[in-house]
Structures are given as C-alpha cells and as structure tokens.
Design a protein around this motif. Structure first.
Motif, PDB file in Angstrom:
ATOM      1  N   GLY A 175      34.194  25.880  41.171  1.00 58.02           N
ATOM      2  CA  GLY A 175      33.637  26.643  39.469  1.00 58.02           C
ATOM      3  C   GLY A 175      34.403  26.176  38.779  1.00 58.02           C
ATOM      4  O   GLY A 175      35.347  25.548  38.379  1.00 58.02           O
ATOM      5  N   PRO A 176      33.321  26.534  37.446  1.00 56.08           N
ATOM      6  CA  PRO A 176      31.705  26.804  37.730  1.00 56.08           C
ATOM      7  C   PRO A 176      30.888  25.380  38.936  1.00 56.08           C
ATOM      8  O   PRO A 176      31.314  24.817  38.708  1.00 56.08           O
ATOM      9  N   THR A 195      35.554  30.558  37.717  1.00 56.48           N
ATOM     10  CA  THR A 195      36.041  30.104  38.300  1.00 56.48           C
ATOM     11  C   THR A 195      36.711  30.745  39.829  1.00 56.48           C
ATOM     12  O   THR A 195      37.059  32.252  39.037  1.00 56.48           O
ATOM     13  N   TYR A 196      37.416  29.797  40.872  1.00 61.06           N
ATOM     14  CA  TYR A 196      37.998  30.956  41.779  1.00 61.06           C
ATOM     15  C   TYR A 196      39.027  29.800  42.965  1.00 61.06           C
ATOM     16  O   TYR A 196      39.209  28.540  42.920  1.00 61.06           O
ATOM     17  N   SER A 197      39.821  31.184  43.209  1.00 62.12           N
ATOM     18  CA  SER A 197      41.155  30.121  43.835  1.00 62.12           C
ATOM     19  C   SER A 197      41.466  30.732  44.834  1.00 62.12           C
ATOM     20  O   SER A 197      41.570  32.248  44.868  1.00 62.12           O
ATOM     21  N   GLU A 210      41.160  38.362  48.958  1.00 60.71           N
ATOM     22  CA  GLU A 210      40.671  38.741  47.737  1.00 60.71           C
ATOM     23  C   GLU A 210      40.505  37.821  46.596  1.00 60.71           C
ATOM     24  O   GLU A 210      40.819  37.698  46.439  1.00 60.71           O
ATOM     25  N   ALA A 211      39.316  38.164  45.847  1.00 67.18           N
ATOM     26  CA  ALA A 211      39.082  36.667  44.824  1.00 67.18           C
ATOM     27  C   ALA A 211      38.304  37.790  44.037  1.00 67.18           C
ATOM     28  O   ALA A 211      37.251  38.475  44.647  1.00 67.18           O
ATOM     29  N   GLN A 212      38.752  36.849  43.374  1.00 66.90           N
ATOM     30  CA  GLN A 212      37.894  37.910  41.946  1.00 66.90           C
ATOM     31  C   GLN A 212      37.611  36.401  40.764  1.00 66.90           C
ATOM     32  O   GLN A 212      38.865  35.450  40.684  1.00 66.90           O
ATOM     33  N   GLY A 213      36.446  36.231  39.978  1.00 69.00           N
ATOM     34  CA  GLY A 213      35.734  35.151  39.648  1.00 69.00           C
ATOM     35  C   GLY A 213      36.838  35.324  38.264  1.00 69.00           C
ATOM     36  O   GLY A 213      37.480  36.286  37.604  1.00 69.00           O
ATOM     37  N   ARG A 214      36.784  34.586  37.865  1.00 70.07           N
ATOM     38  CA  ARG A 214      37.829  33.648  36.171  1.00 70.07           C
ATOM     39  C   ARG A 214      37.049  33.150  35.022  1.00 70.07           C
ATOM     40  O   ARG A 214      36.464  32.088  35.735  1.00 70.07           O
ATOM     41  N   ASN A 215      37.050  33.724  33.998  1.00 73.15           N
ATOM     42  CA  ASN A 215      35.944  33.471  32.534  1.00 73.15           C
ATOM     43  C   ASN A 215      37.005  32.359  32.519  1.00 73.15           C
ATOM     44  O   ASN A 215      37.782  32.025  32.575  1.00 73.15           O
TER      45      ASN A 215
END
Length: 216
Positions: A175-176, A195-197, A210-215
């Motif tokens: 991401g993006p 962005t994702y890790s 558990e995943a949450q995107g970061r700006n």
C-alpha cells in the motif's frame, strides 16, 4: 499505541478490540471456543468484546454498543459491516468498523474446502471496504480480524501463483496499491490508499491476524 486505561474513551475502545482478539485467539487455539465458519467467529468474538465493556467504562456518561451485521450505504451500494463498535461520551462519538474473515481447511459441512485464492482476495476486499467506510464518514476507524488454519498461506514455500498478488503472508507489507488480478473468473478492482503490515500470531493449529491501515 492505544491503552486499555487511557483517559480518551476512543483509545480504550481500540485497545479493547486488540485485547479481545488476543483472548479470543488463545481460547480458539486451545480448543475452548469452536469456530467452524465466519458467523460463529463473529458471535464468539462479539461476546468476548462485550465482557470488556464494563472494564473500559470510566465515567457514568460513557456508553458503548456492539452491533453485528450493520447495514450501510457505500457509493450507492448496500453493505453489511460485520461488527460495529460505537462509543459516546458527552458530545463525542467514536465508531469502529470491524470486518472478519475465517478460513477453515474443512468446511462446516465436513468436506474439504478449496478457493484459498478467493479467501486471500477477500481479505484485501475487506481492507478496501474499511477504507471506504472511513472516507464516507460512516466510521472513524476500521480494523480487519482474520483467522485460518493453513500454515502455507502464512509461511508459503513460494509465491508463484497469481493469487499472491493478494499476498497475506506473515511480514508482508503493501500500500498504497491498486489491484485488478482476476480471481475466480471475476473482474477485480481494489484500491488501497493506506499502508499495511501483516503480523500473524499462531495459537494451536490456527493463525490470527489483526490489521489496520496507516495513512501515508
């Protein structure tokens, strides 16, 4: 990092999601909770999260609510958010959407289940939906909770199939990104602006994410 004892009630909400996920994961991994499909995953996780609500309530005026399968409109289409976690305190309101995915090698009927490529793509679609819920102002945060019992999806020996355009393996970052690789004969259009890790945790014979995107 959100804290379960933070003064900000929205931080307590976010921390409760993570703590509930760890508790749920360990119980499933040790056989105390049986999950055979996504519906039972939603119900059992919601029950664990519900038990934490009295513990994260620090003021008489605070109110928290959990709702399953909440219908919303996103870009003129009807969607159902797997779990909607909302909180109110005085004039403030915070809403977190949770999308869940469960893949078992054996289906609920007992037969062997295929379509791992669809499962992988669906994880990315959930991330895409969570971003849409946020951009449309329906929620302030979006979290994806995923479980499966296939180690080769988490630690693959190789990634030479087209489904690995939707890489969900441990340690993958992306991401993006814009994805259009067809899966299951369907045209796909997934756009992720964050962005994702991905960091999977193993309990028993299951893997949990558990995943949450970061700006950006």
């Amino acid at each position: 990092m959100s804290s379960i004892e933070a003064e900000d009630f929205s931080q307590r909400m976010r921390a409760a999601i993570s703590l509930s996920w760890v508790m749920f994961s360990r119980k499933v991994g040790n056989g105390l909770i049986s999950i055979n499909k996504e519906a039972s995953m939603q119900l059992q996780y919601a029950y664990v999260l519900q038990q934490l609500l009295p513990l994260i309530t620090f003021h008489d005026a605070e109110k928290f609510e959990i709702e399953l399968e909440t219908g919303v409109r996103v870009k003129d289409r009807s969607r159902e958010i797997d779990l909607l976690f909302s909180g109110e305190f005085e004039s403030q309101r915070h809403i977190i959407a949770i999308e869940m995915k469960c893949y078992r090698t054996l289906a609920a009927s007992g037969g062997k289940r295929g379509a791992t490529d669809i499962f992988m793509k669906d994880v990315y679609e959930d991330l895409h939906l969570l971003e849409q819920y946020e951009s449309e102002g329906i929620v302030q945060e979006g979290v994806a909770l995923v479980m499966n019992d296939m180690k080769r999806l988490i630690h693959p020996p190789r990634k030479d199939a087209k489904c690995w355009d939707y890489d969900i393996s441990h340690g993958s970052s992306f991401g993006p990104i814009q994805l259009s690789t067809p899966i299951g004969g369907r045209e796909i259009s997934i756009n992720l602006e964050k962005t994702y890790s991905l960091d999977w945790i193993n309990y028993g014979k299951f893997w949990f994410l558990e995943a949450q995107g970061r700006n950006v």
